[in-house]
Each structure stands twice: as structure tokens, then as C-alpha cells.
Design a protein around this motif. Structure first.
Motif, PDB file in Angstrom:
ATOM      1  N   TYR A  27      54.188  38.569  38.080  1.00  0.00           N
ATOM      2  CA  TYR A  27      54.876  39.807  38.436  1.00  0.00           C
ATOM      3  C   TYR A  27      53.992  40.970  38.010  1.00  0.00           C
ATOM      4  O   TYR A  27      52.988  40.786  37.315  1.00  0.00           O
ATOM      5  N   GLY A  28      54.322  42.172  38.467  1.00  0.00           N
ATOM      6  CA  GLY A  28      53.464  43.331  38.282  1.00  0.00           C
ATOM      7  C   GLY A  28      52.999  43.563  36.856  1.00  0.00           C
ATOM      8  O   GLY A  28      51.801  43.673  36.592  1.00  0.00           O
ATOM      9  N   TYR A  29      53.938  43.652  35.934  1.00  0.00           N
ATOM     10  CA  TYR A  29      53.570  43.907  34.541  1.00  0.00           C
ATOM     11  C   TYR A  29      52.671  42.801  34.002  1.00  0.00           C
ATOM     12  O   TYR A  29      51.734  43.056  33.243  1.00  0.00           O
ATOM     13  N   GLN A  30      52.925  41.580  34.418  1.00  0.00           N
ATOM     14  CA  GLN A  30      52.128  40.436  33.988  1.00  0.00           C
ATOM     15  C   GLN A  30      50.672  40.581  34.468  1.00  0.00           C
ATOM     16  O   GLN A  30      49.734  40.251  33.742  1.00  0.00           O
ATOM     17  N   ALA A  35      45.086  41.448  32.987  1.00  0.00           N
ATOM     18  CA  ALA A  35      43.813  42.140  33.213  1.00  0.00           C
ATOM     19  C   ALA A  35      43.349  42.817  31.932  1.00  0.00           C
ATOM     20  O   ALA A  35      42.166  42.761  31.582  1.00  0.00           O
ATOM     21  N   LYS A  36      44.281  43.427  31.224  1.00  0.00           N
ATOM     22  CA  LYS A  36      43.944  44.101  29.971  1.00  0.00           C
ATOM     23  C   LYS A  36      43.474  43.083  28.924  1.00  0.00           C
ATOM     24  O   LYS A  36      42.493  43.311  28.216  1.00  0.00           O
ATOM     25  N   GLU A  37      44.168  41.948  28.849  1.00  0.00           N
ATOM     26  CA  GLU A  37      43.785  40.893  27.896  1.00  0.00           C
ATOM     27  C   GLU A  37      42.385  40.360  28.199  1.00  0.00           C
ATOM     28  O   GLU A  37      41.561  40.217  27.295  1.00  0.00           O
ATOM     29  N   LEU A  43      40.304  47.362  30.907  1.00  0.00           N
ATOM     30  CA  LEU A  43      40.945  47.648  32.193  1.00  0.00           C
ATOM     31  C   LEU A  43      42.439  47.832  31.992  1.00  0.00           C
ATOM     32  O   LEU A  43      43.138  46.894  31.623  1.00  0.00           O
ATOM     33  N   GLU A  44      42.896  49.030  32.242  1.00  0.00           N
ATOM     34  CA  GLU A  44      44.321  49.331  32.166  1.00  0.00           C
ATOM     35  C   GLU A  44      44.784  49.780  33.543  1.00  0.00           C
ATOM     36  O   GLU A  44      44.512  50.901  33.951  1.00  0.00           O
ATOM     37  N   MET A  45      45.441  48.887  34.266  1.00  0.00           N
ATOM     38  CA  MET A  45      45.971  49.228  35.588  1.00  0.00           C
ATOM     39  C   MET A  45      47.265  50.010  35.416  1.00  0.00           C
ATOM     40  O   MET A  45      48.146  49.573  34.680  1.00  0.00           O
ATOM     41  N   THR A  46      47.358  51.117  36.112  1.00  0.00           N
ATOM     42  CA  THR A  46      48.598  51.887  36.086  1.00  0.00           C
ATOM     43  C   THR A  46      49.508  51.403  37.198  1.00  0.00           C
ATOM     44  O   THR A  46      49.050  50.811  38.180  1.00  0.00           O
ATOM     45  N   GLU A  47      50.792  51.668  37.052  1.00  0.00           N
ATOM     46  CA  GLU A  47      51.742  51.327  38.113  1.00  0.00           C
ATOM     47  C   GLU A  47      51.380  52.054  39.399  1.00  0.00           C
ATOM     48  O   GLU A  47      51.528  51.519  40.484  1.00  0.00           O
TER      49      GLU A  47
END
Length: 108
Positions: A27-30, A35-37, A43-47
């Protein structure tokens, strides 16, 4: 997407498809968390960057989604379609070649 992630912007689709190819469903948050992990916080993807791209990929038949109720809340999971699996494999090959060439240039 934060400023330090400007170079990632052009490859966000590749990143999403690769993450989805590595998991059964996400899911999106996952996706953002994984990606951040994997990038140790780089890499921090924003909504605002993620969800429009997920909708675009779904409209193009590259991914599909399924709502699932988890602890009384609906959660939208994303999956690769067969078309998406082929596209992910093609993009990964292209990306590896691109990275090899960049490494060749920048290692001089």
C-alpha cells in the motif's frame, strides 16, 4: 519529494515498479517506508509525488489496486499487472545500463 531527492524524481516510476515486483502487494505508505529504509533515509517520497503516479500507472494498466479492510479501515493495496511486470523488467535493464554508464563517467 524533498529537494535532496531531485535526482530521484525522474526514476520514481522505476522505483515504484521495482518495489512492487519485490513484494506480493504493497500500500502507499508501505511503498514510501520501504524506499526510505532501502536508501537509509535518502529517498523520502511525498504523498504528492506518489499518489498521482500510482493513479497514472493504474490508468495505464501497469498496476491495479484492491481495497482490503484491515482492522476496520480500508487499505488500498497495489499489484503489478502482467503488462507492469514486463515494463518493470524492461525498465530495470535500462536503468542498470544507465547506472553503469553514469558510474563510468563519474569514476574518472
Amino acid at each position: 519529494m524533498a529537494k535532496k531527492n531531485a535526482l530521484y524524481k525522474g526514476t520514481l516510476q522505476n522505483i515504484i515498479l521495482k518495489l512492487l515486483s519485490s513484494e506480493v502487494k504493497m500500500y502507499g505508505y508501505q511503498l514510501t517506508k520501504r524506499a526510505k529504509e532501502l536508501t537509509q533515509g535518502e529517498l523520502e517520497m511525498t504523498e504528492g509525488a506518489l499518489y498521482p503516479l500510482l493513479h497514472k500507472l493504474e490508468n495505464e494498466g501497469i498496476i491495479y489496486s484492491h481495497l482490503q479492510n484491515v482492522n476496520g479501515r480500508d487499505r488500498k493495496y497495489y499489484f503489478l499487472t502482467e503488462k507492469g511486470k514486463r515494463q518493470q523488467a524492461d525498465q530495470e535493464t535500462e536503468m542498470k545500463s544507465y547506472l553503469f554508464n553514469l558510474n563510468t563517467i563519474f569514476s574518472r
